[in-house]
Design a protein around this motif. Structure first.
Motif, short mmCIF file in Angstrom:
data_model
loop_
_atom_site.label_atom_id
_atom_site.label_comp_id
_atom_site.label_asym_id
_atom_site.label_seq_id
_atom_site.Cartn_x
_atom_site.Cartn_y
_atom_site.Cartn_z
N SER A 71 0.83 -1.35 0.05
CA SER A 71 -0.04 -0.11 0.08
C SER A 71 1.02 1.13 -0.05
O SER A 71 2.08 1.30 0.56
N TYR A 72 0.44 2.27 -0.36
CA TYR A 72 1.11 3.68 -0.46
C TYR A 72 0.24 4.71 -0.22
O TYR A 72 -1.04 4.48 -0.37
N SER A 73 0.89 5.79 0.15
CA SER A 73 0.15 7.21 0.32
C SER A 73 1.19 8.22 -0.02
O SER A 73 2.41 7.99 0.11
N THR A 74 0.73 9.35 -0.62
CA THR A 74 1.60 9.94 -1.25
C THR A 74 1.14 11.60 -0.69
O THR A 74 0.01 11.80 -0.21
N GLU A 75 2.09 12.58 -0.93
CA GLU A 75 2.04 14.02 -0.68
C GLU A 75 2.59 14.73 -1.86
O GLU A 75 3.70 14.52 -2.58
N SER A 83 -3.40 10.08 -3.97
CA SER A 83 -3.12 10.14 -2.79
C SER A 83 -2.87 8.85 -2.00
O SER A 83 -2.15 8.80 -0.90
N SER A 84 -3.45 8.05 -2.50
CA SER A 84 -3.11 6.63 -1.70
C SER A 84 -3.60 5.37 -2.62
O SER A 84 -4.35 5.69 -3.66
#
Length: 139
Positions: A71-75, A83-84
């Motif tokens: 899983s990932y999330s970003t800014e 964003s995810s």
């Protein structure tokens, strides 16, 4: 009669050894490489440089990517990075090719604690984001 005994004894030994064997999980070299890569991807990565079509761009100067398992999330990754989301290997035979939940393919490789992700963004927008992006990141 002796032959019958030998055959019976050999059959018993073979049957006993088959019953005593446990099902072992065999991990192929590719699966092991995939597991190792996923483990090495874990953490928070920040962009050191981003290239579009081999030209350094400043659109993602504050981009960060947090990876936990698959899983990932970003800014500050929009529109190239949601964003995810989630990702997985494209198939069982690839060691560094992934597909995100939105169907976009990317490659990831780690060298000397630096992560390089290459993704082809194919959605044409008014801002012209279409192209191949290379994210050079560190932890």
């Amino acid at each position: 009669m002796k032959t019958f005994r030998y055959i019976t004894l050999i059959s018993l030994i073979a049957l006993t050894s088959m019953i005593g064997c446990k099902n072992e999980v065999t991990i192929t070299p590719t699966e092991q490489a995939q597991q190792d890569l996923v483990e090495s991807l874990q953490g928070t990565w920040t962009a050191q440089e981003v290239r579009k079509e081999n030209t350094v761009i400043s659109d993602f100067n504050d981009f960060s990517l947090i990876i936990t398992d698959k899983s990932y999330s970003t800014e500050n990754g929009s529109p190239v990075w949601p964003s995810s989301g989630t990702f997985d290997f494209e198939n069982i035979e690839t060691e560094n090719e992934f597909v995100r939940q939105d169907g976009r393919l990317f490659t990831a490789s780690i060298n000397n604690s630096n992560l390089t992700i290459t993704i082809v963004y194919q959605e044409e927008t008014a801002r012209g984001e279409y192209g191949t992006y290379e994210f050079l990141m560190s932890q």
